[in-house]
Design an enzyme around this catalytic site. Structure first.
Site: not given
Ligand SMILES: O=C(O)CCC(=O)C(=O)O
Ligand SMILES: [Fe+2]
Length: 335
Positions: A202, A221, A223, A277
C-alpha cells in the site's frame, strides 16, 4: 479497543483534490474521542529500536512484540537503494494527473479491492485525510499486473526488487518471533501459508491539510495482517497507543517500522500484541508511507497455535479462515 480498518472502503474522489481551501471540510473532522489524549508530564516512552546486526537481537525483538507490538529495525539488510527507488516511483505516481491515477481506481463494492482510492471510514460518515494505492506484490498467483501503474517508468521493477527483500526479511522476522514463543523456527511461516503468504503493498499519500489538528490521516486501528513492514518519509505522523496516550514514532533515516498485526496476536494466543495506531497530518508537508502487509492466503484457517493453548492459558481467539476474519473486521462484526 477500536478495531477499525485502514483504507478498505475506497472512494474515487481524492483528498488531494480537496486540499485547496483554508478550512477542513466537516466530513474530515475527528470525533471527540480521537482528540489528543496526550497528558502533560513525563516524556512518552520511545518505541524500541532493534539492531539486527547484534547477536542477541532476537530476545529484544520478542520483548518489543510482547510489550509494544511495534518496533523499528536497523541493519535489516534491505539496501537503501531498493527503498529509495520504491519511494521514488510512489512519489511520482501520486504526482501524476488525477485522470491517470483514476484509471486504477478501486471499487470494493464490485470486488475490486486493489487499486487507487481515498479512505472513508466509520460507516462512511467520517473521511480521513489520505489517498492510497493498494496491490499485491506476491505470491505470483495473487498478483494482478493490470492494477499496477504503468507510469512512472520503473514502477514494476522497483516493486519486484523490494518484494524480494520483503520476502527475505519476513522469513527472518517469522523465525525470530517463533523462537520468542518457544516454537520451532519454521512455525510461524508454516502457520501463515509458507510460500503462499501474501504480500500486499500500500502507498499512503497524506497531502497538506488546512486544519491538521482536526483531522486524521488514518483512524485508530490494528492491522489485519500477520505483520506489516513500513517505510515512512521524513514527515512525522505515525502514532501508537500506549497506556492511554498517543506516542509519536520518531523518524529514523534508514529504519523500517514493523507492526505486529492481528494474525500474529491470534497465533500467539495473545502473547504478542497487535499495535493500535493512527496517523496525524501536517499543514505544510506531504506525508507518505509504504507499508507492506504480510497476510495469510484467504482460505487459510488461523487460530492460536496448539502449543500455546494450555490449561492455564486456554484459547483466547476463535480459529477462522483469514477471509472470514477480514470480512468480519471490515464489516465490524467482530468484537
Ligand atoms: O502511514 C503510516 O505510517 C501508517 C499507515 C497505516 O497504519 C496503514 O496504512 O495501515
Ligand atoms: Fe495500519
Amino acid at each position: 479497543m477500536v478495531r477499525g480498518l485502514a483504507g478498505m472502503a475506497g472512494v474515487a474522489q481524492s483528498v488531494q483534490a480537496s486540499s485547496v481551501g483554508a478550512q477542513l471540510p466537516p466530513e474530515f473532522a475527528r470525533s471527540d474521542s480521537e482528540h489528543d489524549q496526550n497528558q502533560a508530564g513525563a516524556a512518552p516512552p520511545e518505541i524500541p529500536v532493534i539492531d539486527m546486526s547484534l547477536s542477541c537481537y532476537g530476545a529484544r525483538m520478542a520483548e518489543a512484540a510482547r510489550e509494544w507490538g511495534i518496533f523499528q529495525v536497523v541493519n535489516h539488510g534491505v539496501p537503501p537503494s531498493a527503498v529509495s527507488e520504491l519511494q521514488r516511483v510512489g512519489r511520482e505516481f501520486f504526482a501524476l494527473p488525477q485522470a491517470e491515477k483514476q484509471r486504477y481506481a478501486m471499487d470494493p463494492s464490485s470486488g475490486k479491492t486493489e487499486g487507487y482510492g481515498s479512505t472513508m471510514q466509520r460507516g462512511g460518515n467520517q473521511k480521513t485525510w489520505a489517498d492510497f494505492l493498494f496491490h499485491n506484490i506476491a505470491p505470483p498467483s495473487a498478483v494482478n499486473h493490470a492494477v499496477w501503474p504503468e507510469n512512472p517508468e520503473g514502477y514494476r521493477e522497483a516493486n519486484e526488487a523490494y518484494c524480494g527483500h520483503m520476502r527475505r526479511l519476513t522469513r527472518t522476522l517469522f523465525e525470530v518471533l517463533s523462537a520468542g514463543l518457544g516454537l520451532q523456527e519454521g512455525a510461524m511461516a508454516e502457520a501463515f501459508g509458507g510460500d503462499e503468504v501474501v504480500f500486499l503493498h500500500k502507498i499512503n499519500f497524506y497531502p497538506p491539510c488546512p486544519q491538521p489538528e482536526l483531522a486524521l490521516g488514518v483512524a485508530p486501528h490494528t492491522d489485519l495482517s500477520a505483520l506489516t513492514v513500513l517505510v515512512p518519509n521524513e514527515v512525522p505522523g505515525l502514532q501508537v497507543s500506549r497506556d492511554g496516550r498517543w506516542c509519536d514514532v520518531e523518524y529514523m533515516p534508514g529504519a523500517l517500522i514493523v507492526h505486529i498485526g492481528d494474525q500474529i496476536e491470534i497465533l500467539s494466543n495473545g502473547r504478542y500484541k497487535a499495535v493500535l495506531h493512527r496517523t496525524t497530518v501536517s499543514k505544510e508537508k506531504t506525508r507518505m508511507s509504504w507499508p507492506v502487509f504480510v497476510e495469510p492466503p484467504t482460505e487459510l484457517v488461523v487460530g492460536p497455535h496448539p502449543r500455546l493453548i494450555t490449561g492455564e492459558c486456554p484459547a483466547k481467539y476463535k480459529a477462522m479462515k483469514f477471509k472470514d476474519y477480514k470480512y468480519g473486521k471490515i464489516n465490524k462484526l467482530l468484537q
